[in-house]
Design a protein around this motif. Sequence first.
Motif, PDB file in Angstrom:
ATOM      1  N   ALA A 166       0.830  -1.206   0.000  1.00 44.37           N
ATOM      2  CA  ALA A 166       0.000   0.000   0.000  1.00 44.37           C
ATOM      3  C   ALA A 166       0.867   1.259   0.000  1.00 44.37           C
ATOM      4  O   ALA A 166       0.530   2.251  -0.658  1.00 44.37           O
ATOM      5  CB  ALA A 166      -0.940   0.001   1.201  1.00 44.37           C
ATOM      6  N   LEU A 177      -6.355   7.232  -0.362  1.00 43.41           N
ATOM      7  CA  LEU A 177      -6.783   5.907   0.085  1.00 43.41           C
ATOM      8  C   LEU A 177      -5.576   5.006   0.322  1.00 43.41           C
ATOM      9  O   LEU A 177      -5.502   4.317   1.344  1.00 43.41           O
ATOM     10  CB  LEU A 177      -7.741   5.269  -0.922  1.00 43.41           C
ATOM     11  CG  LEU A 177      -8.229   3.861  -0.562  1.00 43.41           C
ATOM     12  CD1 LEU A 177      -8.973   3.870   0.772  1.00 43.41           C
ATOM     13  CD2 LEU A 177      -9.107   3.306  -1.672  1.00 43.41           C
ATOM     14  N   MET A 194      -4.435   3.345   3.804  1.00 45.23           N
ATOM     15  CA  MET A 194      -4.253   1.895   3.910  1.00 45.23           C
ATOM     16  C   MET A 194      -2.849   1.555   4.397  1.00 45.23           C
ATOM     17  O   MET A 194      -2.672   0.673   5.237  1.00 45.23           O
ATOM     18  CB  MET A 194      -4.534   1.223   2.571  1.00 45.23           C
ATOM     19  CG  MET A 194      -5.994   1.173   2.220  1.00 45.23           C
ATOM     20  SD  MET A 194      -6.304   0.348   0.655  1.00 45.23           S
ATOM     21  CE  MET A 194      -5.663  -1.273   0.985  1.00 45.23           C
ATOM     22  N   SER A 211      -2.739   2.387   8.068  1.00 44.27           N
ATOM     23  CA  SER A 211      -3.635   1.501   8.816  1.00 44.27           C
ATOM     24  C   SER A 211      -3.052   0.099   8.946  1.00 44.27           C
ATOM     25  O   SER A 211      -3.081  -0.498  10.027  1.00 44.27           O
ATOM     26  CB  SER A 211      -5.004   1.424   8.139  1.00 44.27           C
ATOM     27  OG  SER A 211      -5.611   2.689   8.135  1.00 44.27           O
ATOM     28  N   PHE A 212      -2.507  -0.411   7.855  1.00 44.62           N
ATOM     29  CA  PHE A 212      -1.929  -1.755   7.926  1.00 44.62           C
ATOM     30  C   PHE A 212      -0.634  -1.776   8.723  1.00 44.62           C
ATOM     31  O   PHE A 212      -0.277  -2.797   9.303  1.00 44.62           O
ATOM     32  CB  PHE A 212      -1.766  -2.359   6.525  1.00 44.62           C
ATOM     33  CG  PHE A 212      -3.022  -3.006   6.039  1.00 44.62           C
ATOM     34  CD1 PHE A 212      -3.370  -4.283   6.453  1.00 44.62           C
ATOM     35  CD2 PHE A 212      -3.896  -2.323   5.211  1.00 44.62           C
ATOM     36  CE1 PHE A 212      -4.545  -4.877   6.033  1.00 44.62           C
ATOM     37  CE2 PHE A 212      -5.074  -2.899   4.778  1.00 44.62           C
ATOM     38  CZ  PHE A 212      -5.404  -4.190   5.199  1.00 44.62           C
TER      39      PHE A 212
END
Length: 95
Positions: free
Chosen positions: A13, A29, A33, A36-37
């Motif tokens: 990502a 986005l 991501m 977040s990951f």
Amino acid sequence: MLFMIFGVVAIVATFINLYMYKAGKDYNLAKAMGLSFTALTLCAEYSLVSMWVEVEDWAALMDVVPGMERALWFLTIVSILLNIAPILLERKGKK
């Protein structure tokens, strides 16, 4: 080894984020991501360590935790810097 899956997704990502920025497309986005990951990777690693504590697997803790601490700090800092790089480059370009 859920943390490995999350880590690979975070890396992919992040590179998508950088590619999208370079291509002039919306990268928000991919940035979200990537970050977040990265967070999910840290949570999954913490869960693994917690499981080792519960079963009192001191050998695993002594073997893995010291090296993983340094790796997680380094990789998290790199992830943050790479994911916010497009924002910083955009701001620099507007000045």
